[in-house]
Design a protein around this motif. Structure first.
Motif, PDB file in Angstrom:
ATOM      1  N   ASP A   1       0.750  -0.737   0.128  1.00 33.70           N
ATOM      2  CA  ASP A   1       0.169  -0.366  -0.243  1.00 33.70           C
ATOM      3  C   ASP A   1       0.804   1.034  -0.549  1.00 33.70           C
ATOM      4  O   ASP A   1       0.470   2.202  -1.119  1.00 33.70           O
ATOM      5  N   ILE A   2       1.455   1.091   0.736  1.00 31.15           N
ATOM      6  CA  ILE A   2       2.519   2.491   1.135  1.00 31.15           C
ATOM      7  C   ILE A   2       3.402   2.856  -0.204  1.00 31.15           C
ATOM      8  O   ILE A   2       3.291   3.926  -0.715  1.00 31.15           O
ATOM      9  N   ALA A   3       4.317   1.825  -0.374  1.00 34.10           N
ATOM     10  CA  ALA A   3       5.562   2.151  -1.116  1.00 34.10           C
ATOM     11  C   ALA A   3       5.301   1.887  -2.372  1.00 34.10           C
ATOM     12  O   ALA A   3       6.065   3.253  -3.305  1.00 34.10           O
ATOM     13  N   PRO A   4       4.711   1.133  -2.961  1.00 30.66           N
ATOM     14  CA  PRO A   4       3.881   2.556  -4.602  1.00 30.66           C
ATOM     15  C   PRO A   4       3.154   3.847  -3.975  1.00 30.66           C
ATOM     16  O   PRO A   4       3.590   3.882  -5.279  1.00 30.66           O
ATOM     17  N   GLN A   5       2.691   3.936  -3.300  1.00 30.91           N
ATOM     18  CA  GLN A   5       2.850   5.682  -3.536  1.00 30.91           C
ATOM     19  C   GLN A   5       3.767   6.191  -3.493  1.00 30.91           C
ATOM     20  O   GLN A   5       3.593   7.566  -4.592  1.00 30.91           O
ATOM     21  N   LEU A   6       5.021   5.969  -2.516  1.00 33.61           N
ATOM     22  CA  LEU A   6       6.012   7.266  -2.366  1.00 33.61           C
ATOM     23  C   LEU A   6       6.933   6.788  -3.462  1.00 33.61           C
ATOM     24  O   LEU A   6       7.634   7.563  -4.628  1.00 33.61           O
TER      25      LEU A   6
ATOM     26  N   VAL B   1       8.862  12.615  -3.021  1.00 33.67           N
ATOM     27  CA  VAL B   1       8.943  11.201  -2.171  1.00 33.67           C
ATOM     28  C   VAL B   1       8.279  11.875  -1.266  1.00 33.67           C
ATOM     29  O   VAL B   1       6.608  10.947  -0.280  1.00 33.67           O
ATOM     30  N   PHE B   2       8.853  12.897  -0.558  1.00 37.73           N
ATOM     31  CA  PHE B   2       8.019  13.137   1.111  1.00 37.73           C
ATOM     32  C   PHE B   2       6.478  14.042   0.881  1.00 37.73           C
ATOM     33  O   PHE B   2       5.708  13.236   2.041  1.00 37.73           O
ATOM     34  N   TYR B   3       6.037  14.259  -0.659  1.00 35.22           N
ATOM     35  CA  TYR B   3       4.941  15.135  -1.099  1.00 35.22           C
ATOM     36  C   TYR B   3       4.187  13.792  -0.474  1.00 35.22           C
ATOM     37  O   TYR B   3       2.793  14.296  -0.268  1.00 35.22           O
ATOM     38  N   TYR B   4       4.019  13.006  -1.493  1.00 33.46           N
ATOM     39  CA  TYR B   4       3.540  11.320  -1.345  1.00 33.46           C
ATOM     40  C   TYR B   4       2.640  11.272   0.354  1.00 33.46           C
ATOM     41  O   TYR B   4       2.668  10.330   0.199  1.00 33.46           O
ATOM     42  N   GLY B   5       3.955  10.717   0.895  1.00 31.13           N
ATOM     43  CA  GLY B   5       3.735  10.091   2.028  1.00 31.13           C
ATOM     44  C   GLY B   5       2.539  10.982   2.785  1.00 31.13           C
ATOM     45  O   GLY B   5       2.124  10.330   3.305  1.00 31.13           O
TER      46      GLY B   5
END
Lengths: 219, 256
Positions: free
Chosen positions: A6-11, A169-173
């Motif tokens: 879930d998280i990694a693909p978003q980042l 990366v930070f933006y998507y996180g």
């Protein structure tokens, strides 16, 4: 929420922006570092003072304020259209770290023993040849570990560009966190791991540079 | 007698308020071997550093092969020499330093080859062959691909001499070349200098504390004291017949 599915693909969607910003601002800061570092050593007083001013301003103020200045203040003051946010991010980070790195360049050149330059003079080299064949190759070795350290810092500094609307990366996180507040700890842990993985090759290169720097320099 | 290859005319040198050299007049002839002796701080090293263009005289002239080293003619007036002028004159001068000053990022062969190729624009193959011959001559033919950090002090100094010789100078300057060496390494370096002095026809100026050695190879000995040449002449004149008290006192310290 699964960190891997879930998280990694978003980042990962921000991966390209973070990496390109890092590479471009690193290259830009290296160029600035050599120009400013050599200008600081110039015999020309104006050049020396002017570069000194640049270095102190960019070292003495915060990167985020510089970034906002470029993004918000300059267009109003000079009535110009902004280039892309990406370019503004690169310029701000590059100028800021270029200021720090120029002191590394200057210090490394000054740290080469004067006897090296004298021996080169005794072999009738011109001042350019002394720099090109004797001083610079040795100074570069001394600079490399510091360049590595600052590049790692630069990677972490790139997270600031999310504040001028770049999707790194930070933006998507941060976006994920705002919609899944309960998962904030996990999301930020994955963000940290992302930056750490990006930093790993830089850390490795810096170690390597340190071992190279240890040999082959007279001082 | 031939024209001098180097002539110092009333050369003064001050560092800040301290006048180190107070009027040096000196002729050095082609192939002449000159030893400069004297107490520490008497300005010995400064004399040869000015000739190598590493220090600028405060006043006076240094003439090298008929050309003023530190001054040049510009629009009919004599002005301070620029780098181009210095380079055109100092090409015939080579120097060996107390602390060797080898380039640590180059192999010893590269140390020897860089200047002839880059400065004089000589053919690479020819320079390489000449460098190897020179390194063999100083007894380091088996170390040409080593880096300076892998050599002893005596070996480093012999490389430094080979590096200077490959440039084929007409004048070689030796600045206390054995002072930084362990005592047991001094001999090998002096042997090389002796070999150069015997077999090469360049002028040599040695600033040294190796008194017996200097007196042995020198055609002319200068005793420098408090910024002036207090005594000069052949080795035997200076050592045996001088009435100069300071010189006698100085020499007695080396005789124990």
């Amino acid at each position: 929420m699964n960190p891997i599915t879930d998280i990694a693909p978003q980042l990962f969607r921000g991966f390209g922006t973070t990496v390109t910003i890092l590479i471009a601002s690193a290259i830009f800061s290296y160029i600035m570092a050599f120009i400013a570092g050599l200008c600081r050593l110039s015999k020309n007083t104006f050049l020396r003072k002017f570069t000194g001013l640049y270095i102190e301003i960019f070292r003495g103020t915060s990167l985020i304020v510089q970034l906002f200045w470029l993004y918000y203040a300059i267009p109003i003051l000079f009535d110009i259209d902004l280039p892309s946010n990406w370019i503004i991010g690169v310029i701000a980070i590059g100028l800021n770290y270029g200021a720090y790195l120029s002191e590394v360049v200057r210090g490394s050149i000054l740290s080469i023993a004067p006897g090296q330059s004298e021996a080169a003079t005794a072999l009738n080299m011109s001042s350019f040849q002394r720099m090109r064949f004797v001083i610079f190759p040795q100074a570069i070795r001394m600079m490399m570990p510091e360049f590595g350290n600052y590049t790692i810092q630069m990677l972490k500094g790139t997270a600031l560009v999310s504040l001028i609307g770049l999707r790194d990366v930070f933006y998507y996180g941060d976006i994920m966190r705002s919609t899944n507040l309960a998962h904030a700890p996990l999301i930020y842990v994955v963000v940290l791991i992302f930056y750490f993985i990006l930093a790993l090759p830089l850390i490795f290169l810096t170690r390597k540079a340190e071992s190279i720097a240890k040999k082959g320099v007279a001082n | 007698m031939a024209e001098p290859i180097v002539r110092y005319q009333d050369v003064h040198k001050s560092f800040g308020d301290v006048e180190v050299l107070k009027g040096i007049d000196l002729d050095i002839f082609p192939a002449e071997k000159v030893a400069i002796i004297g107490p520490s701080g008497s300005g010995k090293t400064t004399i040869i550093r000015m000739l190598m263009t590493l220090e600028e005289p405060t006043s006076g002239d240094i003439i090298v092969d008929g050309t003023n080293l530190w001054k040049m003619e510009k629009n009919g007036r004599m002005t301070e020499a620029n780098e181009k002028h210095l380079r055109s004159v100092r090409g015939d001068i080579g120097m060996v330093f107390q602390h060797f000053n080898l380039f640590p990022h180059m192999t010893i062969l590269e140390n020897c080859m860089t200047a002839p190729i880059r400065v004089k624009g000589e053919d690479k193959q020819e320079v390489e062959q000449r460098s190897i011959e020179m390194l063999e001559r100083v007894g380091l033919g088996d170390k040409i691909h080593n880096y300076p950090s892998q050599l002893s002090g005596g070996q480093k100094q012999r490389v430094a001499m080979a590096r200077a010789l490959v440039m084929r100078p007409k004048i070689m300057l030796f600045d206390e070349v054995t002072s930084a060496l362990d005592p047991e390494l001094v001999g090998e370096v002096l042997e090389v200098i002796r070999d150069i002095a015997k077999n090469d026809d360049m002028a040599m100026v040695l600033v040294t504390h190796e008194m017996d050695f200097a007196l042995d190879i020198a055609d002319k000995v200068l005793f420098l004291d408090e910024g002036v040449i207090a005594e000069q002449g052949s080795a035997s004149d200076v050592i045996e017949h001088s009435q100069n008290e300071r010189l006698q006192e100085f020499l007695s310290r080396f005789r124990g």
